[in-house]
Design an enzyme around this catalytic site. Structure first.
Site, PDB file in Angstrom:
ATOM      1  N   LYS A 238       0.850  -1.187   0.000  1.00  0.00           N
ATOM      2  CA  LYS A 238       0.000   0.000   0.000  1.00  0.00           C
ATOM      3  C   LYS A 238       0.886   1.238   0.000  1.00  0.00           C
ATOM      4  O   LYS A 238       1.813   1.367   0.789  1.00  0.00           O
ATOM      5  CB  LYS A 238      -0.906  -0.002   1.236  1.00  0.00           C
ATOM      6  CG  LYS A 238      -2.036   1.013   1.182  1.00  0.00           C
ATOM      7  CD  LYS A 238      -3.024   0.807   2.326  1.00  0.00           C
ATOM      8  CE  LYS A 238      -4.217   1.744   2.189  1.00  0.00           C
ATOM      9  NZ  LYS A 238      -5.216   1.531   3.263  1.00  0.00           N
TER      10      LYS A 238
ATOM     11  N   GLU B 150     -19.395  -5.407  11.196  1.00  0.00           N
ATOM     12  CA  GLU B 150     -20.343  -4.628  11.984  1.00  0.00           C
ATOM     13  C   GLU B 150     -21.348  -5.505  12.721  1.00  0.00           C
ATOM     14  O   GLU B 150     -21.714  -5.221  13.874  1.00  0.00           O
ATOM     15  CB  GLU B 150     -21.069  -3.632  11.077  1.00  0.00           C
ATOM     16  CG  GLU B 150     -20.198  -2.522  10.527  1.00  0.00           C
ATOM     17  CD  GLU B 150     -19.418  -2.920   9.283  1.00  0.00           C
ATOM     18  OE1 GLU B 150     -18.580  -2.121   8.829  1.00  0.00           O
ATOM     19  OE2 GLU B 150     -19.657  -4.029   8.758  1.00  0.00           O
TER      20      GLU B 150
ATOM     21  N   ARG C  54     -25.590  -2.092   8.212  1.00  0.00           N
ATOM     22  CA  ARG C  54     -25.249  -3.488   7.958  1.00  0.00           C
ATOM     23  C   ARG C  54     -25.514  -4.370   9.184  1.00  0.00           C
ATOM     24  O   ARG C  54     -25.471  -5.595   9.085  1.00  0.00           O
ATOM     25  CB  ARG C  54     -23.780  -3.601   7.548  1.00  0.00           C
ATOM     26  CG  ARG C  54     -23.353  -2.566   6.520  1.00  0.00           C
ATOM     27  CD  ARG C  54     -21.950  -2.793   6.016  1.00  0.00           C
ATOM     28  NE  ARG C  54     -21.972  -3.679   4.862  1.00  0.00           N
ATOM     29  CZ  ARG C  54     -20.891  -4.058   4.194  1.00  0.00           C
ATOM     30  NH1 ARG C  54     -19.706  -3.642   4.598  1.00  0.00           N
ATOM     31  NH2 ARG C  54     -20.976  -4.856   3.159  1.00  0.00           N
TER      32      ARG C  54
END
Length: 647
Positions: free
Chosen positions: A288, A377, A405
């Site tokens: 990254k 979640e 969610r």
């Protein structure tokens, strides 16, 4: 400022142009694409590290596969800048994330190359599998379906559900696991450890070398794909004798790990995988922030750094001559830490957003009492419920848009069981450049309708602090209700916010100022816009009352009776959807109690609000100071019923 692309990138207006190049030119394309992203984001801002890490993967995918007929689905979409630039949006890329410009995420109505709209984590495998099954029903067995998902997104249950289903099919599906050991924050959990084991295992490295050396020598498949797969599987059996493979156990052929930043090897591998039928997964190791030193060294900081000097790496910060108000997320982080030091029962939970929510402050000071559960979640909510059954005081911090969610868990695992979990919904309201996938505009409506749920929103930082204090207190914790505290992204209005704690009686509002002609009932931080609107109206002799209601459920009925008896015109104000929100709650009260007055609701309309600066979006929705002033003047100067409602 016009950003000039490199000489090869300047000629690529579509993937067809890319595919005309010789493979020897691809490293130069990657260099130019990476530099173009750096140049643009340094000037205009946006997500950064994720797209740099997949430059080679973006080029290889469009070079090898016949997009847009072959379908690419980018999970979340933070990493899709290179994809956008290669698919006809290069010259307009400077408008990325600006009002009326390109979306920061793949979006179906923006380009035929954006096969699926994304923004929330872990949807790519399910979407790609759905497309693959649909293609099979159409008798199209040649179309490729590729889901590109990060190792962070793999921690979500939905990713596992998609893999579990895919492995039981013969669908033409390729899952590319973009493994950089990072989401926005460093990844956590057993999957991270498992992937680390794979990438460092001598057994898997032996497997990688044997398999990819064999495939790398093949210019084409002289024998049938079935014979090739048989050879691959034969090597796998000998190479992985002592170590099981999670993906293989789910019915997915596993390939890798390979260097995802090696464009030459990557393109050859993808060419070979095109000819292997059935569901499969390619494990790519990427960095990254690849190619920009500061981003490689501090990947969390450079996820979305804002405008910066690309030469020095200095991130530009606004200079202030006066004390500034803190971000709401920092008020949460500092307050929960302060409360936790006094109360050993307090714990904090977040699904993969410790820095975004500022729970990282508590995680650093009290790691045994603050938990990052990964991008999960649903698990975060039920995990919170489990801790609450043992008497812990649980602050569960989830962005408003992601709380959607876990709605079933809020109802089934928390509210039905009468557990006093405190939900702190960060990024409530309009969030700005992240746009419709991230706006937190539905939580008032979807939380308000649940029994045993209190819904609150602070007008300022001190109110947030006091609401948190109230939630952890014995009076609330001994009851049967859970508490939702919603607050916006960004800075508040009080530089001097850290006052002594004060408990707020649940369901009580407060009068900010009296008026004679009309009353504004505000819920949450937009009350500050209403306050400014009242000041503007005072200058032209219009007297407006302002009430900070603080709670959408339960409403302050005593205060509402007082208001409805005093005023015959009312405006409600909220940064949530009008259907079922705070204004609807006030309408219900007025109807149930037989009052006759005129009411207008201001909030988020029944339409998708796109991306832009928050002030631009507030203005579009008519809930900025100018919009509030205009609505009040129209209401006072007109007896027409519409658009206001008379009861």
């Amino acid at each position: 400022m016009l950003i000039t692309p490199g000489k090869l990138l300047a000629k690529i207006d579509s993937p067809e142009d890319l595919r005309k190049l010789d493979s020897s030119q691809l490293p130069q394309v990657c260099n130019e694409l990476r530099q173009f992203i750096i140049d643009n984001v340094s000037v205009y801002g946006g997500h950064f590290g994720a797209s740099l890490g997949v430059v080679e993967l973006s080029v290889a995918l469009h070079y090898v596969f016949n997009t847009p007929d072959d379908q690419l689905i980018w999970d979340v979409g933070h990493q899709a800048y290179g994809h956008k630039i290669l698919t006809g949006r290069r010259d307009n890329f400077r408008s990325n994330r600006t009002y009326g410009g390109l979306s920061g995420f793949p979006k179906r109505k923006e380009s035929i190359y954006d096969a699926f709209g994304v923004g929330h984590s872990s949807t790519s495998i399910s979407a790609a599998l759905g497309m693959a099954v649909a293609s099979a029903l159409e008798k199209n067995f040649s179309r490729q379906h590729i889901a590109i998902i990060g190792d962070g997104a793999m921690t979500a249950g939905m990713a596992f559900e998609g893999m579990n289903h895919a492995g039981a099919t013969d669908s033409n599906l390729l899952i590319i696991l973009n493994d950089n050991c990072m989401a926005i924050d460093p990844n956590v959990g057993a999957l991270k450890e498992y992937l680390t084991d794979i990438t460092t295992s001598q057994t898997y490295n032996k497997f990688r070398d044997e398999v990819w050396n064999m495939l790398g020598k093949m210019s084409n498949f002289g024998k049938s794909a079935q014979e090739i797969v048989s050879k691959v599987e034969s090597v796998m059996k000998t190479a992985i004798l002592r170590q099981s493979n999670l993906f293989e156990s789910l019915g997915l052929r596993y390939f890798g790990p390979i260097d995802g930043n090696d464009i030459s090897h990557l393109t050859e591998v993808l060419k070979d995988l095109k000819n292997i039928p059935g569901p499969k997964i390619l494990h790519c190791l990427t960095v990254k922030g690849k190619g920009y030193g500061p981003a490689e060294k501090d990947q969390t900081k450079w996820h979305a750094p804002g405008v910066f000097d690309k030469i020095t790496g200095e991130i530009q910060k606004k200079e202030y001559t006066t004390p500034q108000a803190p971000k709401y997320q920092d008020v949460f982080g500092l307050t929960i830490l302060e409360l936790a030091k006094k109360n050993p029962k307090i714990v904090g939970i977040t699904p993969a957003m410790p820095s975004g929510s500022s729970l990282n402050l508590m995680m650093a000071a009290m790691p045994e009492r603050a938990f990052d559960v990964g991008i999960a979640e649903q698990h975060a909510v039920t995990f919170s419920a489990g801790m609450a059954t043992r008497g812990d005081i649980v602050f569960c911090n989830i962005y408003s848009t992601f709380m959607q969610r876990a709605y079933d868990q809020v109802i089934h695992d928390v509210c039905i069981q009468e557990l006093p979990v405190i939900f702190c919904l960060d990024r409530a309201g309009l969030v700005g450049a992240d746009g419709p996938t991230h706006h937190g505009v539905y939580d008032i409506a979807y939380m308000r309708c649940i029994p045993n749920m209190v819904v609150a929103s602070p007008m300022n930082e001190q109110e947030l602090r006091n609401m948190m204090y109230t939630g952890q207190g014995d009076a609330f914790q001994s009851g049967k209700n859970s508490l939702t505290i919603r607050y916006p992204r960004g800075s508040g209005v009080m530089p001097d916010w850290k006052k002594e704690f004060e408990e707020i009686k649940i369901g009580t509002g407060r009068k900010i100022k009296e008026g004679t002609e009309l009353a504004i009932l505000s819920f949450g931080p937009l009350g500050n816009f209403a306050k400014s609107a009242c000041e503007e109206l005072e200058k032209v002799g219009i007297s407006v009352g302002l009430y900070d209601m603080r709670f959408a459920k339960p409403l302050d009925e005593l205060l509402l009776h007082e208001i409805c008896s005093r005023y015959n015109k009312i405006i409600t104000l909220e940064d949530g959807c009008l259907q079922g929100g705070f204004g609807s709650a006030v309408l219900e009260f007025i109807a149930d109690n037989g009052y006759s007055l005129t009411i207008k609701r201001l909030g988020i309309p029944d339409s998708i609000v796109e991306h832009g600066e928050p002030q631009e979006l507030y203005h579009e929705c008519g809930i900025d100071v100018l919009g509030i002033v205009g609505s009040i003047k129209n209401m006072l100067n007109s007896d027409i019923m519409s658009p206001a409602l008379r009861f």
